[in-house]
Design a protein around this motif. Structure first.
Motif, PDB file in Angstrom:
ATOM      1  N   ILE A   1       0.443   7.118  13.410  1.00 27.26           N
ATOM      2  CA  ILE A   1      -0.710   6.243  13.233  1.00 27.26           C
ATOM      3  C   ILE A   1      -1.263   6.308  11.800  1.00 27.26           C
ATOM      4  N   ASN A   2      -2.062   5.296  11.465  1.00 30.74           N
ATOM      5  CA  ASN A   2      -2.622   5.192  10.114  1.00 30.74           C
ATOM      6  C   ASN A   2      -3.436   6.426   9.752  1.00 30.74           C
ATOM      7  N   GLY A   3      -3.316   6.806   8.495  1.00 30.29           N
ATOM      8  CA  GLY A   3      -4.162   7.888   7.994  1.00 30.29           C
ATOM      9  C   GLY A   3      -3.538   9.267   8.148  1.00 30.29           C
ATOM     10  N   THR A   4      -2.411   9.353   8.851  1.00 30.47           N
ATOM     11  CA  THR A   4      -1.795  10.669   9.056  1.00 30.47           C
ATOM     12  C   THR A   4      -1.087  11.157   7.792  1.00 30.47           C
ATOM     13  N   GLY A   5      -0.746  10.201   6.900  1.00 26.54           N
ATOM     14  CA  GLY A   5      -0.034  10.588   5.676  1.00 26.54           C
ATOM     15  C   GLY A   5       1.394  10.060   5.677  1.00 26.54           C
ATOM     16  N   LYS A   6       1.638   9.037   6.473  1.00 28.95           N
ATOM     17  CA  LYS A   6       2.989   8.505   6.639  1.00 28.95           C
ATOM     18  C   LYS A   6       3.558   7.947   5.325  1.00 28.95           C
ATOM     19  N   THR A   7       2.783   7.097   4.664  1.00 28.63           N
ATOM     20  CA  THR A   7       3.284   6.472   3.430  1.00 28.63           C
ATOM     21  C   THR A   7       3.546   7.522   2.349  1.00 28.63           C
ATOM     22  N   THR A   8       2.609   8.451   2.220  1.00 26.77           N
ATOM     23  CA  THR A   8       2.789   9.533   1.245  1.00 26.77           C
ATOM     24  C   THR A   8       4.053  10.327   1.577  1.00 26.77           C
ATOM     25  N   THR A   9       4.285  10.548   2.877  1.00 29.93           N
ATOM     26  CA  THR A   9       5.448  11.340   3.296  1.00 29.93           C
ATOM     27  C   THR A   9       6.756  10.599   3.010  1.00 29.93           C
TER      28      THR A   9
ATOM     29  N   ALA B   1       7.306   8.785   0.419  1.00 26.52           N
ATOM     30  CA  ALA B   1       7.560   9.052  -1.003  1.00 26.52           C
ATOM     31  C   ALA B   1       7.967  10.510  -1.235  1.00 26.52           C
ATOM     32  N   LYS B   2       7.338  11.418  -0.497  1.00 25.25           N
ATOM     33  CA  LYS B   2       7.677  12.850  -0.641  1.00 25.25           C
ATOM     34  C   LYS B   2       9.122  13.089  -0.222  1.00 25.25           C
ATOM     35  N   LEU B   3       9.513  12.489   0.902  1.00 23.72           N
ATOM     36  CA  LEU B   3      10.882  12.712   1.379  1.00 23.72           C
ATOM     37  C   LEU B   3      11.875  12.046   0.424  1.00 23.72           C
TER      38      LEU B   3
ATOM     39  N   GLU C   1       1.427  -2.943  -0.860  1.00 22.00           N
ATOM     40  CA  GLU C   1       1.116  -2.526  -2.240  1.00 22.00           C
ATOM     41  C   GLU C   1       1.055  -0.995  -2.329  1.00 22.00           C
ATOM     42  N   GLN C   2       0.478  -0.386  -1.301  1.00 22.54           N
ATOM     43  CA  GLN C   2       0.337   1.082  -1.314  1.00 22.54           C
ATOM     44  C   GLN C   2       1.713   1.755  -1.316  1.00 22.54           C
ATOM     45  N   LEU C   3       2.598   1.240  -0.469  1.00 32.58           N
ATOM     46  CA  LEU C   3       3.952   1.815  -0.420  1.00 32.58           C
ATOM     47  C   LEU C   3       4.653   1.574  -1.759  1.00 32.58           C
TER      48      LEU C   3
ATOM     49  N   LEU D   1       4.571  17.517   9.891  1.00 36.71           N
ATOM     50  CA  LEU D   1       3.140  17.791  10.035  1.00 36.71           C
ATOM     51  C   LEU D   1       2.506  17.776   8.661  1.00 36.71           C
ATOM     52  N   THR D   2       1.623  16.823   8.441  1.00 35.47           N
ATOM     53  CA  THR D   2       0.981  16.703   7.132  1.00 35.47           C
ATOM     54  C   THR D   2      -0.301  17.537   7.090  1.00 35.47           C
ATOM     55  N   LYS D   3      -0.798  17.699   5.895  1.00 32.48           N
ATOM     56  CA  LYS D   3      -2.082  18.371   5.628  1.00 32.48           C
ATOM     57  C   LYS D   3      -2.089  19.813   6.136  1.00 32.48           C
ATOM     58  N   ALA D   4      -0.896  20.411   6.185  1.00 31.35           N
ATOM     59  CA  ALA D   4      -0.795  21.809   6.621  1.00 31.35           C
ATOM     60  C   ALA D   4      -1.496  22.720   5.617  1.00 31.35           C
ATOM     61  N   ASP D   5      -1.690  22.232   4.375  1.00 25.90           N
ATOM     62  CA  ASP D   5      -2.413  23.017   3.359  1.00 25.90           C
ATOM     63  C   ASP D   5      -3.873  23.217   3.745  1.00 25.90           C
ATOM     64  N   ALA D   6      -4.407  22.307   4.583  1.00 27.20           N
ATOM     65  CA  ALA D   6      -5.820  22.396   4.942  1.00 27.20           C
ATOM     66  C   ALA D   6      -6.009  22.965   6.346  1.00 27.20           C
TER      67      ALA D   6
ATOM     68  N   LEU E   1       6.640  20.382   6.535  1.00 31.40           N
ATOM     69  CA  LEU E   1       5.182  20.425   6.458  1.00 31.40           C
ATOM     70  C   LEU E   1       4.767  19.735   5.173  1.00 31.40           C
ATOM     71  N   GLY E   2       3.755  18.892   5.246  1.00 31.07           N
ATOM     72  CA  GLY E   2       3.114  18.353   4.054  1.00 31.07           C
ATOM     73  C   GLY E   2       2.085  19.373   3.621  1.00 31.07           C
ATOM     74  N   VAL E   3       2.153  19.798   2.365  1.00 27.77           N
ATOM     75  CA  VAL E   3       1.253  20.879   1.936  1.00 27.77           C
ATOM     76  C   VAL E   3       0.432  20.492   0.712  1.00 27.77           C
ATOM     77  N   GLY E   4       0.159  19.201   0.559  1.00 33.37           N
ATOM     78  CA  GLY E   4      -0.664  18.760  -0.566  1.00 33.37           C
ATOM     79  C   GLY E   4      -0.425  17.293  -0.848  1.00 33.37           C
TER      80      GLY E   4
HETATM   81  P1  GDP Z   1      -0.887   6.600   6.130  1.00 31.51           P
HETATM   82  O1  GDP Z   1      -2.023   5.691   6.473  1.00 31.51           O
HETATM   83  O2  GDP Z   1      -0.432   7.352   7.325  1.00 31.51           O
HETATM   84  O3  GDP Z   1       0.230   5.930   5.402  1.00 31.51           O
HETATM   85  O4  GDP Z   1      -1.513   7.731   5.199  1.00 31.51           O
HETATM   86  P2  GDP Z   1      -1.418   7.990   3.613  1.00 31.51           P
HETATM   87  O5  GDP Z   1      -0.024   8.323   3.229  1.00 31.51           O
HETATM   88  O6  GDP Z   1      -2.075   6.873   2.913  1.00 31.51           O
HETATM   89  O7  GDP Z   1      -2.265   9.328   3.479  1.00 31.51           O
HETATM   90  C1  GDP Z   1      -3.624   9.410   3.870  1.00 31.51           C
HETATM   91  C2  GDP Z   1      -4.309  10.450   2.985  1.00 31.51           C
HETATM   92  O8  GDP Z   1      -3.813  11.741   3.309  1.00 31.51           O
HETATM   93  C3  GDP Z   1      -4.062  10.269   1.507  1.00 31.51           C
HETATM   94  O9  GDP Z   1      -5.257  10.530   0.814  1.00 31.51           O
HETATM   95  C4  GDP Z   1      -3.009  11.327   1.176  1.00 31.51           C
HETATM   96  O10 GDP Z   1      -3.064  11.764  -0.165  1.00 31.51           O
HETATM   97  C5  GDP Z   1      -3.412  12.421   2.128  1.00 31.51           C
HETATM   98  N1  GDP Z   1      -2.287  13.306   2.473  1.00 31.51           N
HETATM   99  C6  GDP Z   1      -1.063  12.959   2.933  1.00 31.51           C
HETATM  100  N2  GDP Z   1      -0.301  14.062   3.156  1.00 31.51           N
HETATM  101  C7  GDP Z   1      -1.057  15.141   2.813  1.00 31.51           C
HETATM  102  C8  GDP Z   1      -0.848  16.577   2.827  1.00 31.51           C
HETATM  103  O11 GDP Z   1       0.211  17.097   3.207  1.00 31.51           O
HETATM  104  N3  GDP Z   1      -1.886  17.350   2.396  1.00 31.51           N
HETATM  105  C9  GDP Z   1      -3.063  16.814   1.995  1.00 31.51           C
HETATM  106  N4  GDP Z   1      -4.028  17.653   1.602  1.00 31.51           N
HETATM  107  N5  GDP Z   1      -3.301  15.485   1.966  1.00 31.51           N
HETATM  108  C10 GDP Z   1      -2.322  14.653   2.387  1.00 31.51           C
END
Ligand code: GDP
Length: 263
Positions: free
Chosen positions: A73-81, A83-85, A110-112, A211-216, A237-240
């Motif tokens: 779902i949105n906001g989990t960090g999918k798009t960022t992940t 790019a990370k992968l 645009e975000q992707l 699993l994203t945001k494991a750093d927090a 694990l996403g760690v930042g």
């Molecule tokens: P999407 O809506 O699922 O595509 O989510 P985004 O990729 O846009 O990420 C949502 C927010 O979570 C952004 O501000 C990212 O920088 C942040 N984020 C994603 N992965 C991580 C992570 O592993 N650690 C931390 N601290 N922030 C993360």
């Protein structure tokens, strides 16, 4: 962790302890801890493990791109992940392309694209409102035509209870037939992450978890709960927020870290 999972784990630990004897002078809490650690190990071992890089290379030997479908779902960090992968794969000599399958959320393409540009990855996209399955298929045709090793398909993620989303994802799966369905969960969302995992697993199935945001997240209950509930392994694990902030998940290290302060 999710209460239901805690209860089931407790039952398993009880089962593991049944019939065992604690001798006079023996530390009962150590016996209990051993049973608990053993039960947790079994939980992760039963989910198995995946070497994504080896899988990509195996598929490439057939002259075909390896297709990874991102779910969550949105906001989990999918798009960022995505790019990370991509960044991790590129570092290992794998060529990548991404398909912008979220054609619903304004700004998603645009975000992707922005993330993809930063990791020098080409984006295959259509207009907003386009059929995500068609975008995925375009991505696959592009990857095949350009001999790209791996296609990463981003998808929409509005509300986990949205039936349309589940139907849309099931259609993408039918049309694109991905090699790997990667479920992205935010470890900070606890029980929500578990119910999202159950829902996606029911409707589309998935093969592994990031699993994203494991750093927090200090406790890591989501990892245990999701693996216990779905029997699917956690791969990374996403760690930042940097593109290098994706690490392989090591269940044994994870279990050790859970008890480091309790011992
Ligand atoms: P999407 O809506 O699922 O595509 O989510 P985004 O990729 O846009 O990420 C949502 C927010 O979570 C952004 O501000 C990212 O920088 C942040 N984020 C994603 N992965 C991580 C992570 O592993 N650690 C931390 N601290 N922030 C993360």
């Amino acid at each position: 962790m999710a209460q239901g999972v805690a209860e089931k784990l407790t039952e398993r630990v009880k089962g593991a302890l049944a019939g065992s004897k604690v001798e006079r002078g023996q530390d009962a809490s150590a016996v209990l801890m051993d049973a608990l650690v053993q039960t947790l190990r079994e939980t992760f071992d039963e989910a198995g493990s995946v070497d994504l890089l080896a899988n990509v290379r195996e598929k490439n030997k057939e002259g075909l791109p390896y297709v990874i479908l991102f779910l969550g779902i949105n906001g989990t960090g999918k798009t960022t992940t995505v790019a990370k992968l991509a960044s991790m794969l590129k570092k290992n000599g794998v060529t990548v392309v991404t398909a912008a399958g979220d054609t619903h959320r304004p700004g998603a393409i645009e975000q992707l694209t922005e993330h993809a540009n930063r990791v020098s990855m080409k984006v295959v996209s259509q207009r907003y409102g386009a059929d995500p399955a068609a975008v995925g298929r375009d991505g696959l045709l592009f990857a095949k035509a350009h001999h790209i090793d791996c296609l990463l398909i981003d998808t929409a993620g509005r509300m986990q209870t949205n039936q349309n989303l589940m139907e849309e994802m099931a259609k993408v799966v039918r049309v694109v037939n991905p090699d790997f369905k990667l479920f992205v969960a935010d470890s900070l969302t606890g029980n929500d992450a578990v119910s999202q995992a159950e829902l996606f697993n029911k409707h589309t199935g998935f093969d592994g978890v990031v699993l994203t945001k494991a750093d927090a997240d200090v406790r890591g209950g989501a990892a245990l709960s999701i693996v216990y509930t779905t029997h699917k392994p956690v791969l990374f694990l996403g760690v930042g927020q940097e593109y290098g902030d994706l690490v392989r998940f090591d269940p044994h290290k994870f279990i050790d870290s859970l008890f480091r302060n309790e011992a």
